[in-house]
Design an enzyme around this catalytic site. Structure first.
Site, short mmCIF file in Angstrom:
data_model
loop_
_atom_site.label_atom_id
_atom_site.label_comp_id
_atom_site.label_asym_id
_atom_site.label_seq_id
_atom_site.Cartn_x
_atom_site.Cartn_y
_atom_site.Cartn_z
N GLU A 155 6.15 25.58 -95.62
CA GLU A 155 7.48 25.46 -94.96
C GLU A 155 8.39 26.64 -94.40
O GLU A 155 8.68 26.87 -93.51
CB GLU A 155 8.56 24.53 -96.02
CG GLU A 155 8.04 23.29 -96.00
CD GLU A 155 8.94 22.30 -96.84
OE1 GLU A 155 9.48 21.10 -96.48
OE2 GLU A 155 9.18 22.86 -97.91
N TRP B 188 18.29 18.12 -83.78
CA TRP B 188 17.05 18.21 -83.76
C TRP B 188 16.18 17.35 -82.71
O TRP B 188 16.29 16.24 -82.72
CB TRP B 188 16.37 17.90 -85.19
CG TRP B 188 15.01 18.12 -85.61
CD1 TRP B 188 14.56 19.26 -85.95
CD2 TRP B 188 13.92 17.34 -85.50
NE1 TRP B 188 13.26 19.47 -86.30
CE2 TRP B 188 12.64 18.28 -85.96
CE3 TRP B 188 13.77 16.06 -85.09
CZ2 TRP B 188 11.52 17.48 -86.08
CZ3 TRP B 188 12.70 15.39 -85.49
CH2 TRP B 188 11.46 15.98 -85.74
N HIS C 109 -16.16 21.04 -103.77
CA HIS C 109 -16.69 20.16 -102.98
C HIS C 109 -16.10 20.60 -101.37
O HIS C 109 -15.95 19.49 -100.72
CB HIS C 109 -16.17 18.86 -103.39
CG HIS C 109 -16.80 18.27 -104.49
ND1 HIS C 109 -18.23 17.71 -104.60
CD2 HIS C 109 -16.30 18.03 -105.85
CE1 HIS C 109 -18.09 17.49 -105.67
NE2 HIS C 109 -17.06 17.73 -106.55
N GLY D 200 19.31 9.70 -84.09
CA GLY D 200 18.48 8.72 -84.18
C GLY D 200 17.70 8.49 -82.99
O GLY D 200 17.47 9.45 -81.98
N CYS E 49 19.47 14.54 -86.48
CA CYS E 49 20.70 15.35 -85.81
C CYS E 49 22.09 15.16 -86.84
O CYS E 49 22.10 14.29 -87.49
CB CYS E 49 21.20 14.89 -84.42
SG CYS E 49 19.38 15.01 -83.38
N LYS F 116 6.25 24.12 -100.21
CA LYS F 116 7.16 25.25 -100.09
C LYS F 116 6.77 26.54 -99.24
O LYS F 116 7.34 26.93 -98.49
CB LYS F 116 7.62 25.59 -101.46
CG LYS F 116 8.54 24.46 -102.24
CD LYS F 116 9.60 24.28 -101.68
CE LYS F 116 9.84 23.16 -100.63
NZ LYS F 116 9.48 21.86 -101.17
N ARG G 16 20.38 19.54 -90.61
CA ARG G 16 19.85 18.18 -90.01
C ARG G 16 19.40 18.62 -88.60
O ARG G 16 18.61 17.74 -88.17
CB ARG G 16 20.99 17.27 -89.74
CG ARG G 16 21.70 16.89 -91.12
CD ARG G 16 22.71 15.71 -90.75
NE ARG G 16 22.14 14.52 -90.10
CZ ARG G 16 21.81 13.48 -90.70
NH1 ARG G 16 21.79 13.53 -92.30
NH2 ARG G 16 21.32 12.67 -90.22
N LYS H 68 16.29 18.80 -92.30
CA LYS H 68 16.63 18.31 -93.75
C LYS H 68 16.22 17.02 -93.79
O LYS H 68 15.57 16.35 -94.83
CB LYS H 68 17.83 18.63 -94.23
CG LYS H 68 18.19 18.28 -95.61
CD LYS H 68 17.50 19.23 -96.53
CE LYS H 68 17.37 19.13 -98.00
NZ LYS H 68 16.82 19.79 -98.89
#
Length: 607
Positions: A487, A74, A503, A101, A2, A484, A27, A602
């Site tokens: 995402e 987040w 394979h 956190g 966050c 990329k 973030r 991020k």
């Protein structure tokens, strides 16, 4: 994960907090909120969704507050909802906290607080911090924070307000970032320098265990025992304009086009007059000569850069190299000795798994070296020495210049090792350094030229699946290019060593499958062509990344994107750029927000 920001000063806090949150939104953008310390008490506002929703809720409310805190989330503990959005409060709404956190012992703390009569209003682990401070508060907010800090386990950074102290914010950190910004009659606390870069470049770094109290006059720092300590002031030289789009439609596109300057800055004075002048990496030439093994620990894009590092270090310095994913390595009871060098790579310097792995490596007695873009980040505290990339701010969640600057720095490190160990003659090192120095111009030349990327994207943006293939140095480029695309476009994508295709992955191919192949000049070029022919035989369309002047590849591929010619090992920095642009164009054609891809942030500060 966050983003947090606090402000105390003489200006209106609301606008400054919102501007800071814009810089921190990379973030996390599940929800956002603010606490403004108005004259008649705290005013809380929260909204689900990205920052635009919070702005819509705050509107033009005429706030006169000159202090406050803000947060962009987040989600880790608790669903995405307004109740779980920060700031979170205690029982009486007098204490408010924003946290980044994880509080690992929140269940035990919550149960104890509930037995004492505290009522919780969210599902989050962070709310326990507000209630703990509320329980310990007896008129001294700094002492209450210090007492609460002593009960917490995990990794976190937080900032607290109290209605009784409208001109004071108190913060603390442990293994998560928090930095002070010093202005003229105003002070900031934030997860990243980027949050206040437009207001001041003067900073103070906060150590693990510090409790910091900020007022409009500055910051005071307290050690865990309560004694006041000094923290040095520094000045950052980032350009605030780097955090703006500067006419580009997205941050990601801007950052793709910044790669020539970012790579040039990362090389900088480290190569002078044909000679390598890499900063002290903490080991003498004698110690470098007697290294028996190197382990490169990282995650995501940084892991792909580390795989490039394996190829160049083994080739040039003749040392066995093991790139490994930090989240796996740290739980594997790794075997380390004093003649092992462990390199941890993290753009932010905050990646939780990488930090924990480097802490373990140091405890086991290995030499440790960090590669990061952020001075003062947690990684820098966990290693013996640090090498910095110089990518500037990267606001887009999907890393671009992170990869190219990390790979460039690994090239220089590999050559430093070769120099110390005598595994390459001086004239070859000098020639390779000249080639490295030419990379920024070659990236710029590619970006300025015409390529069929837009047309290729138009034909394939609705395809349900992509396969990426490469060999040798082309393999990590494929891994990064596929990442990329996943995402930002949400298209299922696999990346494989081209030799492994038969394979198993070849079963996925049909006439609807685009196959992206790295077919640049190398010792394995003929092998790659053979693999391309195998895919074409199954009806797949082949998009080849090839070296300028290679006309042969046109007989094998459906489409060719050419990159400038350079040393085969240095092609990783060039070959990834068209893959970045291809993923970007496909995502934009699909109408997606490339700067804020779903479910991603991020910086990954949780396991």
């Amino acid at each position: 994960m966050c983003g947090i920001i606090g402000y105390v000063g003489g200006r209106h806090a609301k606008e400054l907090l919102l501007r800071g949150l814009e810089r921190l939104e990379y973030r996390g953008y599940d929800s956002a909120g603010m606490c403004l310390l108005e004259r008649d008490g705290p005013d809380y506002v929260r909204a689900v969704g990205n920052l635009a929703h919070l702005k819509a809720v705050t509107g033009e409310n005429g706030s006169h507050a000159t202090a406050g805190i803000g947060h962009t989330r987040w989600a880790t503990h608790g669903r995405v909802s307004e109740e779980n959005a920060h700031p979170l409060t205690g029982c009486g709404d007098q204490v408010a906290v924003v946290l980044n956190g994880i509080v690992e012992n929140f269940r035990e703390l919550r149960e104890g607080l509930e037995r004492d009569g505290h009522a919780f209003s969210s599902e989050t682990d962070a709310e326990v911090v507000a209630h703990l401070i509320e329980r310990h508060y007896a008129g001294d907010l700094v002492e209450a924070v210090r007492a609460a800090y002593g009960e917490l386990e995990g990794h976190y950074a937080f900032v607290v307000t109290h209605a009784d102290h409208p001109g004071l914010l108190v913060g603390a950190r442990y293994q998560c970032p928090l930095v002070v910004g010093l202005g003229a009659g105003e002070t900031f606390l934030a997860s990243s320098i980027a949050a206040f870069l437009g207001e001041t470049r003067r900073i103070q770094l906060i150590e693990d265990g510090d409790v910091v109290a900020i007022t409009s006059g500055g910051a005071r720092f307290y050690a865990p025992g309560g004694q006041e300590v000094e923290r040095a002031e520094a000045e950052v030289d980032w350009d605030d304009e780097a955090a703006e789009k500067q006419g580009y439609e997205t941050f990601m596109l801007k950052e793709i086009y910044e790669q020539p300057s970012s790579v040039a800055d990362t090389i900088g004075e480290r190569v002078r007059h044909g000679r390598l002048a890499l900063e002290d990496i903490g080991l003498t030439d004698e110690e470098l000569l007697h290294l028996r093994r190197i382990v490169i620990i990282s995650c995501g894009t940084s892991y792909h850069a580390g795989v490039v590092g394996r190829y160049v270090i083994e080739e040039w310095a003749r040392i066995p190299v093991e790139p490994d994913i930090a989240s796996e390595w740290r739980y594997r009871n790794p075997v380390l000795t004093r003649d092992t060098l462990v390199i941890g790579i993290s753009q932010s310097g905050e990646t939780a798994d990488t930090i924990a792995a480097m802490r373990l490596a140091r405890e086991k007695g290995a030499h440790t070296l960090g590669i990061t873009n952020m001075m003062g980040s947690q990684l820098t505290h966990e290693v013996d020495r640090v090498l910095y990339t110089r990518a500037g701010l990267e606001m887009g969640v999907a890393a671009t210049k992170t990869f190219t600057t990390q790979v460039t720095l690994l090239y220089l490190l590999a050559l430093r090792l070769a120099e110390a160990r005598g595994t390459l003659p001086p004239e070859e090192i000098e020639a390779l350094l000249a080639d490295v120095q030419s990379l920024p111009d070659k990236i710029a030349g590619f970006l300025a030229a015409d390529h069929p990327i837009a047309e290729i994207a138009e034909r394939h943006h609705q395809k349900p699946f992509f396969l990426y293939l490469g060999r040798h140095i082309g393999l990590p480029v494929c891994l990064e290019g596929a990442l990329k695309l996943k995402e930002i476009s949400y298209i299922p994508t696999e990346a494989y060593s081209a030799g492994e295709m038969k394979h198993g992955p070849i079963a996925l191919l049909d006439d609807t499958t685009p196959v992206v192949c790295i077919a640049t000049d190398s010792d394995v070029y003929d092998k790659v062509v053979s693999n391309i022919q195998e895919t074409r035989a199954r009806g797949a369309s082949v998009i080849a990344i090839a070296t300028d002047g290679n006309e042969d590849i046109q007989h094998h591929a459906t489409d060719v994107i050419y990159i400038p010619r350079t040393h085969p090992f240095l092609q990783a920095v060039l070959a990834v750029v068209p893959l970045q642009l291809l993923a970007y164009r496909i995502a934009r054609l699909r109408g997606l927000n490339v700067d804020q891809p779903r479910n991603l942030a991020k910086t990954v500060t949780v396991e």
